[in-house]
Scaffold this motif. Structure first.
Motif, PDB file in Angstrom:
ATOM      1  N   SER A   7       0.812  -1.224   0.000  1.00 30.97           N
ATOM      2  CA  SER A   7       0.000   0.000   0.000  1.00 30.97           C
ATOM      3  C   SER A   7       0.843   1.270   0.000  1.00 30.97           C
ATOM      4  O   SER A   7       0.298   2.367   0.052  1.00 30.97           O
ATOM      5  N   LEU A   8       2.178   1.139  -0.061  1.00 22.36           N
ATOM      6  CA  LEU A   8       3.058   2.310  -0.049  1.00 22.36           C
ATOM      7  C   LEU A   8       3.493   2.655  -1.462  1.00 22.36           C
ATOM      8  O   LEU A   8       3.969   1.793  -2.203  1.00 22.36           O
ATOM      9  N   TRP A  16       4.807  -5.554   6.508  1.00 18.54           N
ATOM     10  CA  TRP A  16       4.399  -5.444   7.899  1.00 18.54           C
ATOM     11  C   TRP A  16       3.406  -4.304   8.105  1.00 18.54           C
ATOM     12  O   TRP A  16       2.513  -4.402   8.958  1.00 18.54           O
ATOM     13  N   CYS A  17       3.515  -3.249   7.358  1.00 19.31           N
ATOM     14  CA  CYS A  17       2.510  -2.169   7.431  1.00 19.31           C
ATOM     15  C   CYS A  17       1.140  -2.697   7.025  1.00 19.31           C
ATOM     16  O   CYS A  17       0.120  -2.359   7.634  1.00 19.31           O
ATOM     17  N   CYS A  64      -4.308  -4.462   8.485  1.00 15.67           N
ATOM     18  CA  CYS A  64      -5.347  -5.493   8.533  1.00 15.67           C
ATOM     19  C   CYS A  64      -5.717  -5.842   9.969  1.00 15.67           C
ATOM     20  O   CYS A  64      -6.890  -6.085  10.291  1.00 15.67           O
ATOM     21  N   THR A  65      -4.730  -5.902  10.864  1.00 19.24           N
ATOM     22  CA  THR A  65      -4.981  -6.207  12.271  1.00 19.24           C
ATOM     23  C   THR A  65      -5.836  -5.123  12.901  1.00 19.24           C
ATOM     24  O   THR A  65      -6.808  -5.423  13.618  1.00 19.24           O
ATOM     25  N   PHE A  66      -5.508  -3.852  12.650  1.00 21.89           N
ATOM     26  CA  PHE A  66      -6.298  -2.760  13.209  1.00 21.89           C
ATOM     27  C   PHE A  66      -7.728  -2.770  12.643  1.00 21.89           C
ATOM     28  O   PHE A  66      -8.687  -2.496  13.363  1.00 21.89           O
TER      29      PHE A  66
END
Length: 184
Positions: A109-110, A172-173, A178-180
């Motif tokens: 997404s970056l 990892w971002c 996704c976790t949030f």
């Protein structure tokens, strides 16, 4: 009479310089890449395949399919997808070439954009390449660690380290995002 000869000579020199500049401009235009999106590339490949369906040797088709599979694998594996590339030859001599490159793309997404010069020097045995004037533009938000990393990479001109680290960082971002979202 002497004055008119000088004027003619100056006009000839002026025309020779103009021809030289136009020739250099033409050469630069021949070497430049333009921006193509993935969709345009795929459409061009399909158009090429339709045009030469019966005429192209089977090994070229196999090689093209292999290259497409390799590109797809690398994109999935690293998460890095290039969206545009621009290349311009700045200087070219017998044993030295300087090219200016501009790459843009995204990793997960970056999004990122790179500008750098590639200096290639050739001697009798080998060719060496050095990256100079590296500039990296990223939307890293307020992450100071990423900003420090980008600054360090720009100083050292190490693109391999940049892409490896970008791939891990962006992955990892994405996991964190996704976790949030899961807990919302």
């Amino acid at each position: 009479m002497d004055n008119s000869i000088c004027q003619v000579y100056e006009e000839i020199q002026s025309l020779e310089e103009e021809i030289k500049l136009l020739a250099e401009k033409y050469e630069d235009n021949q070497h430049e890449s333009t921006f193509f999106s993935d969709e345009e590339i795929v459409m061009s490949i399909k158009s090429f395949q339709r045009e030469f369906q019966g005429e192209s040797p089977s090994y070229l088709k196999a090689e093209l399919e292999s290259l497409e599979a390799d590109l797809s694998f690398l994109t999935k594996f690293t998460g890095i997808q290039f969206t545009s590339h621009f290349k311009k030859t700045v200087e070219k001599t017998r044993n030295r070439t300087v090219q200016k490159h501009r790459l843009s793309g995204n990793c997960h997404s970056l999004s990122f954009q790179l500008e750098f010069q590639l200096l290639e020097m050739q001697n009798k045995e080998s060719v060496s390449a050095v990256i100079t004037d590296l500039s990296i533009i990223m939307e890293s938000g307020e992450d100071s660690d990423m900003s420090k990393f980008v600054s360090s990479t720009e100083e050292h001109g190490n693109l391999l380290t940049f892409f490896r680290s970008l791939s891990s960082y962006a992955e990892w971002c994405e996991h964190r995002r996704c976790t949030f979202l899961h807990f919302k």
